[in-house]
Scaffold this active site. Structure first.
Site, PDB file in Angstrom:
ATOM      1  N   GLU A  98      22.329 -17.455 -56.817  1.00  0.00           N
ATOM      2  CA  GLU A  98      21.843 -17.260 -58.188  1.00  0.00           C
ATOM      3  C   GLU A  98      23.031 -16.877 -59.068  1.00  0.00           C
ATOM      4  O   GLU A  98      23.512 -17.670 -59.868  1.00  0.00           O
ATOM      5  CB  GLU A  98      20.760 -16.182 -58.235  1.00  0.00           C
ATOM      6  N   HIS A 135       8.659 -10.107 -57.750  1.00  0.00           N
ATOM      7  CA  HIS A 135       9.047  -8.696 -57.628  1.00  0.00           C
ATOM      8  C   HIS A 135       7.961  -7.782 -58.192  1.00  0.00           C
ATOM      9  O   HIS A 135       7.529  -7.963 -59.339  1.00  0.00           O
ATOM     10  CB  HIS A 135      10.355  -8.430 -58.376  1.00  0.00           C
ATOM     11  N   ASP A 157       8.259  -4.691 -59.128  1.00  0.00           N
ATOM     12  CA  ASP A 157       8.760  -3.943 -60.286  1.00  0.00           C
ATOM     13  C   ASP A 157       9.130  -4.860 -61.444  1.00  0.00           C
ATOM     14  O   ASP A 157       9.626  -4.384 -62.470  1.00  0.00           O
ATOM     15  CB  ASP A 157       9.957  -3.061 -59.898  1.00  0.00           C
ATOM     16  N   ASP A 159       9.521 -14.965 -59.911  1.00  0.00           N
ATOM     17  CA  ASP A 159      10.566 -13.944 -59.899  1.00  0.00           C
ATOM     18  C   ASP A 159      10.058 -12.656 -60.530  1.00  0.00           C
ATOM     19  O   ASP A 159       9.599 -11.763 -59.834  1.00  0.00           O
ATOM     20  CB  ASP A 159      11.837 -14.436 -60.589  1.00  0.00           C
ATOM     21  N   GLY A 200      19.502  -7.404 -55.933  1.00  0.00           N
ATOM     22  CA  GLY A 200      20.429  -6.670 -56.793  1.00  0.00           C
ATOM     23  C   GLY A 200      21.615  -7.539 -57.157  1.00  0.00           C
ATOM     24  O   GLY A 200      21.616  -8.754 -56.946  1.00  0.00           O
ATOM     25  N   HIS A 250      18.355 -13.001 -51.388  1.00  0.00           N
ATOM     26  CA  HIS A 250      18.766 -13.464 -52.707  1.00  0.00           C
ATOM     27  C   HIS A 250      20.176 -14.045 -52.585  1.00  0.00           C
ATOM     28  O   HIS A 250      21.121 -13.327 -52.265  1.00  0.00           O
ATOM     29  CB  HIS A 250      18.803 -12.293 -53.694  1.00  0.00           C
ATOM     30  N   HIS A 281       8.238 -15.544 -54.113  1.00  0.00           N
ATOM     31  CA  HIS A 281       9.309 -14.750 -54.720  1.00  0.00           C
ATOM     32  C   HIS A 281       8.779 -14.127 -56.009  1.00  0.00           C
ATOM     33  O   HIS A 281       8.828 -14.724 -57.085  1.00  0.00           O
ATOM     34  CB  HIS A 281      10.525 -15.634 -55.011  1.00  0.00           C
TER      35      HIS A 281
END
Length: 368
Positions: free
Chosen positions: A208, A19, A21, A301, A178, A205, A17
């Site tokens: 969370e 990202h 970006d 993350d 998102g 996701h 996991h």
């Protein structure tokens, strides 16, 4: 056994996991922003890096996500995407990561005219360049790409089709990400049906910013074979006795299902603290879940927003919670065996890279 940070960095690691970006180098953001005329909070790389961590530590997922306005802005050209992807691979390899699944949402990178496929092609080219550059430095790393759909948008079917179209070119799975509250997995139910019929794995996701309902839909509507975060599964667990030698807990039906089926939890300790999904590293449910027998993995993350690396996440678990080398090995093996690559490839990853590296204990640089 006390393990120092250098020994943990030398261990072969797996991150599921992470990202794309959320892992940019601050200096790269400054350079790319100048090329396109994007205004940043500061153009000093060190100050910008600190700003990202501070801004992401606001205490809510929604405010945390606002920091991506700047990273996404500089990832709108083929050159920018390739550079970010290449540097991400190099940074992960330098941290001892031997297998990483990098996720990103192509729909967020079409603001300057790129097609969805051009975005994917640019990122894959950057990954390939990074893997080759890492090999030239004597480091082995493999990247699997997760194509992500934004859960608040209505492009799930289109993005699922994009993922399937690239399944033979490095794309190994699908994800939705998102704002979680108000945008449950059922919003993209048709996309998940298409993926299931094509035998294509998905992670979601869930658990969370939203609770057990989100996790339940991820499992039973989306058919997720892993849970992105999943930290709030603890809301379906009652601790009966934590003082005796054996931890006593009562699990609800959902928690039982997740544990019984060993659905991996992609837990991200520092990020979960930043978004208030956990109070602190010491109080993070990851250790409780590990002790209860859940399939626990350790992840970064967003390395930029959390100012972190996988070495740092593991070091925090060691220093603040007492995780041992065996605990780190078990979490790494769980991650490797649940990667979205084929079983024979997982076997090679485990047998040729992970187990030999842990037998050496971080190249022997641990101290008793």
């Amino acid at each position: 056994m006390t393990i120092d940070e250098s020994a943990i960095r030398a261990l072969p690691k797996v991150v599921l996991h992470d990202h794309l970006d959320g892992g940019l180098r601050p200096a790269t953001i400054v350079e790319l922003a100048a090329q396109i005329g994007h205004t940043l909070p500061t153009t000093d790389p060190a100050e910008l890096g600190a700003w990202f961590v501070q801004a992401a530590s606001s205490g809510t997922l929604e405010l945390y996500l606002e920091t991506f306005d700047h990273t996404v802005a500089v990832m709108q050209t083929e050159e920018g995407l390739r550079r970010v992807a290449r540097e991400s691979v190099l940074d992960l390899a330098a941290d001892g990561v031997v297998y990483a699944e990098q996720r990103y949402a192509p729909e967020q990178h079409v603001q300057r005219g790129l097609s969805l496929q051009q975005v994917v092609d640019a990122v894959q080219a950057g990954f390939a360049e990074g893997v080759a550059a890492a090999a030239a430095q004597g480091r082995t790393i493999r990247i699997g790409t997760l194509i992500t759909a934004m859960r608040h948008a209505d492009r799930g079917d289109e993005i699922a089709a994009l993922a399937l179209a690239n399944r033979g070119d490095g794309v190994v799975g699908f994800d939705i990400a998102g704002a979680e509250n108000g945008f449950l997995p059922s919003r993209h139910a048709s996309a998940f049906r298409t993926l299931a019929q094509a035998f294509f794995p998905a992670t979601v996701h869930a658990g969370e910013a939203a609770g057990v309902d989100s996790i339940a839909e991820a499992v039973h509507v989306a058919g997720a074979t892993r849970l992105g975060h999943g930290v709030r599964i603890v809301e379906d667990i009652d601790i009966l006795d934590a003082d005796g030698e054996t931890l006593q807990a009562r699990l609800g039906d959902l928690a039982h299902w997740v544990r019984d089926h060993q659905i991996p939890l992609e837990l991200c300790p520092s990020s979960n603290v930043q978004t208030a999904a956990a109070a602190s590293i010491a109080e993070h449910p990851i250790t409780l879940l590990k002790e209860l027998g859940f399939a626990v993995t350790v992840n970064t993350d967003n390395r930029l927003q959390s100012g972190t690396t996988l070495t740092r996440e593991m070091s925090l678990l060691h220093t603040e919670v007492g995780w041992t080398l065996d605990d780190l090995r078990d979490a790494t093996l769980t991650a490797a065996w649940n990667a979205f690559i084929h079983h024979d490839e997982r076997e090679r990853l485990v047998d040729e890279l992970i187990l030999p590296g842990f037998r050496q204990g971080g190249n022997g640089r641990h101290r008793a």
